[in-house]
Design an enzyme around this catalytic site. Structure first.
Site, PDB file in Angstrom:
ATOM      1  N   ASP A  37       0.851  -1.192   0.000  1.00 18.71           N
ATOM      2  CA  ASP A  37       0.000   0.000   0.000  1.00 18.71           C
ATOM      3  C   ASP A  37       0.887   1.242   0.000  1.00 18.71           C
ATOM      4  OD1 ASP A  37      -1.933   1.932   0.504  1.00 18.71           O
ATOM      5  OD2 ASP A  37      -2.026   1.476   2.657  1.00 18.71           O
ATOM      6  N   ASP A  41      -4.003   4.017   2.875  1.00 17.59           N
ATOM      7  CA  ASP A  41      -5.428   3.767   3.137  1.00 17.59           C
ATOM      8  C   ASP A  41      -5.682   2.327   3.572  1.00 17.59           C
ATOM      9  OD1 ASP A  41      -5.095   2.377   0.796  1.00 17.59           O
ATOM     10  OD2 ASP A  41      -6.657   3.406  -0.337  1.00 17.59           O
ATOM     11  N   ASP A  45      -2.058  -1.098  -3.623  1.00 14.95           N
ATOM     12  CA  ASP A  45      -2.333  -0.351  -4.854  1.00 14.95           C
ATOM     13  C   ASP A  45      -1.199  -0.533  -5.857  1.00 14.95           C
ATOM     14  OD1 ASP A  45      -0.329   1.401  -3.857  1.00 14.95           O
ATOM     15  OD2 ASP A  45      -1.840   2.415  -2.641  1.00 14.95           O
ATOM     16  N   ASP A 223     -10.685 -15.101 -16.119  1.00 12.30           N
ATOM     17  CA  ASP A 223     -11.533 -15.521 -15.005  1.00 12.30           C
ATOM     18  C   ASP A 223     -12.711 -16.360 -15.528  1.00 12.30           C
ATOM     19  OD1 ASP A 223     -12.139 -15.144 -12.116  1.00 12.30           O
ATOM     20  OD2 ASP A 223     -13.976 -14.235 -12.884  1.00 12.30           O
ATOM     21  N   GLU A 282      -8.523 -19.779 -16.166  1.00 12.13           N
ATOM     22  CA  GLU A 282      -8.991 -20.266 -14.868  1.00 12.13           C
ATOM     23  C   GLU A 282     -10.200 -21.129 -15.222  1.00 12.13           C
ATOM     24  OE1 GLU A 282     -11.457 -19.696 -10.906  1.00 12.13           O
ATOM     25  OE2 GLU A 282     -11.925 -18.606 -12.709  1.00 12.13           O
TER      26      GLU A 282
END
Ligand code: NOJ
Length: 549
Positions: A37, A41, A45, A223, A282
């Site tokens: 991060d 927050d 990211d 996905d 996947e």
């Protein structure tokens, strides 16, 4: 008693040794919100990842797979995409994505992004339009809207269940509150399934793929690659607890033959960008043979081998799965893609029993996996030997499967806890703020900083294994054979190399197969005086050893 490790080649199972970086690649999965991060927050990211790329380059992986970072209401950790061409502000901006890809390439790392084509978010403009425009509108044809059954349409259109539990259908309501049609969502209600018979859907995804390929990404993890096409007429299944059938049989919503035409068209698109851009499926398929269909020469490049992931800590079962996988992929000329953990399953340290034995087995399984022919995925934190976090309080959980109860075990937050980098207090260098899921106190000892330079650490084991894997020409894609070994032991032979795995809870004595390169536990090698070419080795319980021969 010393058991025989006969040098006879019993099977030759691997496919032809052909070109393609992915055939031998070690690909590191970054779960974006839990890796690093940068802005405090508490949520990982893109900038955080970019800052940590040197760690991955040094670890010795070839590529990074980033889980979805696109604009999303985050109803399912970003697998509910509202805009496929935008970066969610939680994770940064498009220019951060651009910087990340460029920096990765400068470090010699390829970047794979996660594309979610089975469903969008319910906040996607297409779905908002479909709801607004009502029954019969062309916008509804991009999804699966159907009238309900029963006198007043009060029953779902069929008996399909969501993978996350509960019915796979949600009823819509008109602006005046009148109940209307139902829509299909194989996952959460916030993830409506797209209708891949609709030409616009196909065209839009080709355009999305081009968008990211133009930005420079090296490929896509696809996905639910087995789910985009549904059986005509959406037939009933006729039984409940359907999630138990996933990966065990072809279902009217999973592993339909029609998905292969989509993958073939995507392969053409990828190839139009050169031969190095890849697609990774996947796909939950009932057999190794059906999984191999996804990696035929004109389809995708890789498909995760979930049968290896779900295999018990048992030499016989592991050997059976390895043989079936190698045979199936060799029959289509593809490499096998090994994986032990990801963001959807209990971490393998815990799956293999947890505690000390679990960690010993996880380390040994990693060395076995890295010795097998083909490509390998490493899930962030497995190189640190992280266990599953089993005691997360309910109020911090975010997995939609947990709230819908029942299916996909509902506990996927436990493998998504932000990873520890340094320091003696949470968030252990994850970022300047907190962390979106609490990290256990014991993770201080498991941080990258704590393990670096300690030759007994899991991190250094992975580092050494990855260096060797690059140096030794016999590893990665290529032939393999089994050597005779006692029950509970696997002995894998690759050119100039042997890997011995002891899955038993006691040591096993074997003839020394060669010069030890790397071991997950300390070894006792007993060489009779004056006879350096002979001797035996005691392989400790739950251990794996690499040998040069
Ligand atoms: C598989 C992803 O890995 C998982 O995290 C997600 O919930 C489902 N697909 C639905 O997109």
């Amino acid at each position: 008693m010393t058991q025989d490790l006969a040098p006879t080649v019993r099977e030759q199972t691997a496919g032809p040794h052909t070109q393609g970086w992915w055939r031998s690649a070690v690909i590191y999965q970054v779960y974006v919100r839990s890796f690093a991060d940068s802005d405090g927050d508490g949520i990982g990211d893109l900038r955080g990842i970019r800052e940590r790329l040197p760690y991955l380059a040094e670890l010795g992986v070839d590529a990074v797979w980033l889980t979805p970072f696109f604009a999303s209401p985050q109803a399912d950790g970003g697998y509910d995409v509202a805009d496929y061409r935008a970066v969610d502000p939680l994770f940064g901006s498009l220019s951060d994505a651009d910087d990340l890809v460029r920096t990765a390439h400068e470090l010699g790392l390829k970047v794979i992004v996660d594309i979610v084509p089975n469903h969008t978010s319910d906040q996607h403009v297409w779905f908002r339009a479909a709801l607004d425009e009502g029954a019969g509108a062309a916008s509804r044809d991009r999804y699966h809207f159907r009238p309900g059954q029963g006198e007043h349409g009060e029953l779902p259109p069929n008996d399909w269940e969501s993978v996350f539990g509960g019915p796979a259908w949600t009823r819509t309501c008109g602006p005046d509150g009148t109940p209307g049609e139902w829509y299909l969502h194989l996952f959460a209600p916030e993830q409506p399934d797209l209708n891949w018979d609709n030409e616009e859907v196909r065209e839009e995804f080709e355009s999305i793929l081009r968008f990211w390929l133009d930005l420079g990404v090296d490929g896509f993890r696809i996905d639910v690659a087995h789910g985009m096409v549904k059986a005509a007429g959406l037939p009933d299944i006729g039984r409940s607890e359907q999630a138990k059938l996933i990966g065990a049989q072809v279902l009217p919503f999973f592993d339909q033959d029609g998905v292969h035409a989509i993958h073939r068209s995507w392969r053409k698109l990828l190839d139009s960008y050169g031969s190095d851009r890849i697609g990774v499926a996947e796909a939950w398929a009932p057999t190794s043979e059906r999984l191999a269909l996804y990696v035929r020469p004109d389809e995708l490049h890789q498909a995760f081998n979930f049968q290896f992931l779900t295999c018990d800590w048992d030499a016989g079962s592991m050997r059976t799965v390895i043989d079936a996988s190698l045979e199936a992929t060799a029959s289509v000329g593809a490499p096998t893609t090994w994986v032990l953990s990801n963001h959807d399953v209990v971490r393998h340290t815990t799956r293999y029993g947890g505690g000390e034995p679990g960690l010993r087995r996880a380390r040994a399984a990693a060395l076995l996996m890295l010795a097998l022919p083909g490509s390998t995925y490493v899930y962030q934190g497995e190189e640190l030997g992280l266990p599953e976090v089993l005691d997360l309080p309910d109020e911090v959980r975010q997995d939609p499967a947990f709230f819908r109860a029942g299916s996909q075990d509902g506990t996927r937050d436990g493998c998504r806890v932000p990873i520890p980098w340094s320091g003696d207090r949470a968030p252990y260098g994850f970022g300047p703020g907190g962390s979106w899921l609490p990290q256990p106190e014991a993770w201080q000892e498991l941080s990258v900083e704590a393990q670096s330079g300690d030759p007994r650490s899991t991190l250094e084991l992975y580092r050494s294994a990855l260096v060797l894997r690059r140096e030794l020409p016999g590893l990665g894609d290529g032939p393999m054979a089994w050597l005779d070994a006692p029950e509970g032991v696997l002995a894998v032979s690759r050119p100039g190399f042997v890997c011995t795995l002891n899955t038993l809870d006691r040591e096993v004595e074997l003839p020394v197969p060669g010069r030890p390169l790397l071991s997950t536990s300390p070894l006792a090698i007993l060489i009779p005086e004056g006879r350096s070419a002979e001797g035996t080795v005691r392989i400790p319980a739950d251990s794996c050893v690499w040998w040069a021969v």
